[in-house]
Write an enzyme that holds these catalytic residues in place. Sequence first.
Site, PDB file in Angstrom:
ATOM      1  N   ASP A 238       0.835  -1.217   0.000  1.00  0.00           N
ATOM      2  CA  ASP A 238       0.000   0.000   0.000  1.00  0.00           C
ATOM      3  C   ASP A 238       0.867   1.263   0.000  1.00  0.00           C
ATOM      4  OD1 ASP A 238      -2.611  -1.205   2.274  1.00  0.00           O
ATOM      5  OD2 ASP A 238      -2.443  -1.307   0.103  1.00  0.00           O
TER       6      ASP A 238
ATOM      7  N   GLU B 115      -5.372   7.306   0.173  1.00  0.00           N
ATOM      8  CA  GLU B 115      -5.838   6.573   1.350  1.00  0.00           C
ATOM      9  C   GLU B 115      -4.819   6.535   2.494  1.00  0.00           C
ATOM     10  OE1 GLU B 115      -7.073   2.518   0.643  1.00  0.00           O
ATOM     11  OE2 GLU B 115      -7.651   2.254   2.738  1.00  0.00           O
TER      12      GLU B 115
ATOM     13  N   ASP C 102      -6.312   5.366  -4.658  1.00  0.00           N
ATOM     14  CA  ASP C 102      -6.349   4.213  -3.769  1.00  0.00           C
ATOM     15  C   ASP C 102      -5.178   3.338  -4.210  1.00  0.00           C
ATOM     16  OD1 ASP C 102      -6.896   2.044  -2.195  1.00  0.00           O
ATOM     17  OD2 ASP C 102      -9.068   2.199  -2.463  1.00  0.00           O
TER      18      ASP C 102
ATOM     19  N   ILE D 177      -3.870   0.517  -3.151  1.00  0.00           N
ATOM     20  CA  ILE D 177      -4.356  -0.859  -3.364  1.00  0.00           C
ATOM     21  C   ILE D 177      -5.810  -0.860  -2.930  1.00  0.00           C
ATOM     22  CG2 ILE D 177      -4.319  -3.284  -2.630  1.00  0.00           C
ATOM     23  CD1 ILE D 177      -1.438  -3.232  -2.379  1.00  0.00           C
ATOM     24  N   ASP D 178      -6.689  -0.997  -3.891  1.00  0.00           N
ATOM     25  CA  ASP D 178      -8.095  -1.131  -3.545  1.00  0.00           C
ATOM     26  C   ASP D 178      -8.407  -2.620  -3.562  1.00  0.00           C
ATOM     27  OD1 ASP D 178     -10.755  -0.322  -3.022  1.00  0.00           O
ATOM     28  OD2 ASP D 178     -11.255  -0.683  -5.130  1.00  0.00           O
TER      29      ASP D 178
ATOM     30  N   THR E 159      -7.803  -4.614  -0.532  1.00  0.00           N
ATOM     31  CA  THR E 159      -6.731  -5.184   0.294  1.00  0.00           C
ATOM     32  C   THR E 159      -6.996  -6.651   0.638  1.00  0.00           C
ATOM     33  OG1 THR E 159      -6.397  -3.010   1.233  1.00  0.00           O
ATOM     34  CG2 THR E 159      -5.486  -4.840   2.469  1.00  0.00           C
TER      35      THR E 159
ATOM     36  N   ASP F 294     -12.388   5.133  -3.331  1.00  0.00           N
ATOM     37  CA  ASP F 294     -12.948   3.817  -3.661  1.00  0.00           C
ATOM     38  C   ASP F 294     -13.841   3.853  -4.907  1.00  0.00           C
ATOM     39  OD1 ASP F 294     -11.818   2.098  -1.737  1.00  0.00           O
ATOM     40  OD2 ASP F 294     -13.193   2.827  -0.198  1.00  0.00           O
TER      41      ASP F 294
HETATM   42  N1  LIG Z   1     -17.524  -1.992   6.382  1.00  0.00           N
HETATM   43  C1  LIG Z   1     -17.301  -1.587   5.145  1.00  0.00           C
HETATM   44  N2  LIG Z   1     -18.328  -1.310   4.303  1.00  0.00           N
HETATM   45  C2  LIG Z   1     -18.123  -0.930   3.046  1.00  0.00           C
HETATM   46  N3  LIG Z   1     -16.888  -0.758   2.503  1.00  0.00           N
HETATM   47  C3  LIG Z   1     -15.850  -1.002   3.290  1.00  0.00           C
HETATM   48  C4  LIG Z   1     -15.983  -1.437   4.625  1.00  0.00           C
HETATM   49  N4  LIG Z   1     -14.758  -1.604   5.147  1.00  0.00           N
HETATM   50  C5  LIG Z   1     -13.893  -1.280   4.166  1.00  0.00           C
HETATM   51  N5  LIG Z   1     -14.543  -0.901   3.055  1.00  0.00           N
HETATM   52  C6  LIG Z   1     -14.004  -0.437   1.779  1.00  0.00           C
HETATM   53  O1  LIG Z   1     -14.220  -1.404   0.772  1.00  0.00           O
HETATM   54  C7  LIG Z   1     -13.103  -1.333  -0.087  1.00  0.00           C
HETATM   55  C8  LIG Z   1     -12.986  -2.621  -0.878  1.00  0.00           C
HETATM   56  O2  LIG Z   1     -14.132  -2.766  -1.642  1.00  0.00           O
HETATM   57  P1  LIG Z   1     -14.603  -4.168  -2.212  1.00  0.00           P
HETATM   58  O3  LIG Z   1     -15.456  -4.819  -1.188  1.00  0.00           O
HETATM   59  O4  LIG Z   1     -15.371  -3.737  -3.435  1.00  0.00           O
HETATM   60  O5  LIG Z   1     -13.362  -4.932  -2.520  1.00  0.00           O
HETATM   61  C9  LIG Z   1     -11.952  -1.090   0.822  1.00  0.00           C
HETATM   62  O6  LIG Z   1     -10.909  -0.497   0.134  1.00  0.00           O
HETATM   63  P2  LIG Z   1      -9.382  -0.891   0.531  1.00  0.00           P
HETATM   64  O7  LIG Z   1      -9.216  -2.334   0.239  1.00  0.00           O
HETATM   65  O8  LIG Z   1      -8.642   0.037  -0.373  1.00  0.00           O
HETATM   66  O9  LIG Z   1      -9.195  -0.538   1.976  1.00  0.00           O
HETATM   67  C10 LIG Z   1     -12.533  -0.159   1.894  1.00  0.00           C
HETATM   68  O10 LIG Z   1     -12.327   1.202   1.615  1.00  0.00           O
HETATM   69 MG   LIG Z   2     -10.264   1.020  -1.431  1.00  0.00          MG
HETATM   70 MG   LIG Z   3      -6.736   0.779  -0.369  1.00  0.00          MG
HETATM   71 MG   LIG Z   4      -7.801   0.268   3.186  1.00  0.00          MG
END
Ligand SMILES: Nc1ncnc2c1ncn2[C@@H]1O[C@H](COP(=O)(O)O)[C@@H](OP(=O)(O)O)[C@H]1O
Ligand SMILES: [Mg+2]
Ligand SMILES: [Mg+2]
Ligand SMILES: [Mg+2]
Length: 360
Positions: free
Chosen positions: A46, A71, A136, A138-139, A141, A294
């Site tokens: 990240d 982020e 972002d 790494i979106d 994670t 995001d």
């Molecule tokens: N409780 C929650 N509800 C919704 N989104 C959340 C969450 N907790 C984390 N996220 C977000 O969901 C993103 C990932 O989306 P997806 O579910 O589509 O893979 C995460 O990005 P990061 O991985 O960059 O932190 C984070 O920002």
């Molecule tokens: Mg993200």
């Molecule tokens: Mg991220």
């Molecule tokens: Mg994150």
Amino acid sequence: MAYEKELDAAKKAASLAARLCQKVQKALLQSDVQSKSDKSPVTVADYGSQAVVSLLLQRELSSEPFSLVAEEDSADLRKDGSQDILERITKLVNDTLANEDPLKPIDSALSTEDLLRAIDCGTSEGGPNGRHWVLDPIDGTKGFLRGDQYAVALGLLEEGKVVLGVLACPNLPLASIAGDNNKDSSSSSSSEEKGCLFYATIGSGTYMQPLDSKTDPVKVHVSSVENPEDASFFESFEGAHSLHDLSSSIANKLGVKAPPVRIDSQAKYGALSRGDGAIYLRFPHKGYREKIWDHVAGAIVVTEAGGIVTDAGGKALDFSKGKYLDLDTGIIVANEKLMPLLLKAVRDSIAEQEKEASSL
Ligand SMILES: Nc1ncnc2c1ncn2[C@@H]1O[C@H](COP(=O)(O)O)[C@@H](OP(=O)(O)O)[C@H]1O
Ligand SMILES: [Mg+2]
Ligand SMILES: [Mg+2]
Ligand SMILES: [Mg+2]
């Protein structure tokens, strides 16, 4: 074409950051000592990805004022006991930048202090005025940790509107993933070519090309499906990120026959932009606030491919309010034909859910 220089810089930055992430993910998956609770490789990737994008954009666009909403920040890396991880990230970033173009002379290596500064360039608040890059690093994670989908997502806001977006998706197959319901990436054939770079600038459409290859880009379009029975829908792999029950009730109302395609990250927006599925449903649990990084890049990639992205009330997403999105309940995506039907199904399902909750 408008934003040509910015697009070139953004594609370069996201591709290079994706290369850094791929290297870390490979090491993570091969490591015998890997445990699910060991988040440090993610952290390294990240921060490293954020530093690479920040440095590349500033280098390529040195004549412009630079504002980045991203982020990560360096607060944890500045704490006692972080020296080892800080040195690992610095080495990773230096190695990545040194391999960027073997024919170009290498800039002098970054110090740990340079690295911290590069990460902290991302602390801008964004807002309605001027230009802001949104990153972002790494979106997805959780997908990254599992060896599944993730994305480096980079967008540009101008006066509060998204004008450019780039999504680097290292694990997304170049061929359609339509019908890959709940298939994890490890079960796909090894000969399947993976790694997609999606990009869009305002008014110019959306294109996809292989990541790490000079192959010509192709213009992509969202699905033209008009009958919801023939549509399939995407949602988060993680049930904690989106209410799967609500999505399934909406899909039932619409008459969608196919089971959901659950994948991580904004790779969903990329896959939608080329018509792998027709609908994206995202309904976070109550109280969760969506962040702009995001959705910025994903939103323009889908809208320039002919799709519509709104909140659950049918309102366009407003990226001009700072780091957070001010939303009615959730985010939905579909083509123009399906959107009115989808909005009705969403309204009805939410009303039913509320009625059930109040009768308990
Ligand atoms: N409780 C929650 N509800 C919704 N989104 C959340 C969450 N907790 C984390 N996220 C977000 O969901 C993103 C990932 O989306 P997806 O579910 O589509 O893979 C995460 O990005 P990061 O991985 O960059 O932190 C984070 O920002
Ligand atoms: Mg993200
Ligand atoms: Mg991220
Ligand atoms: Mg994150």
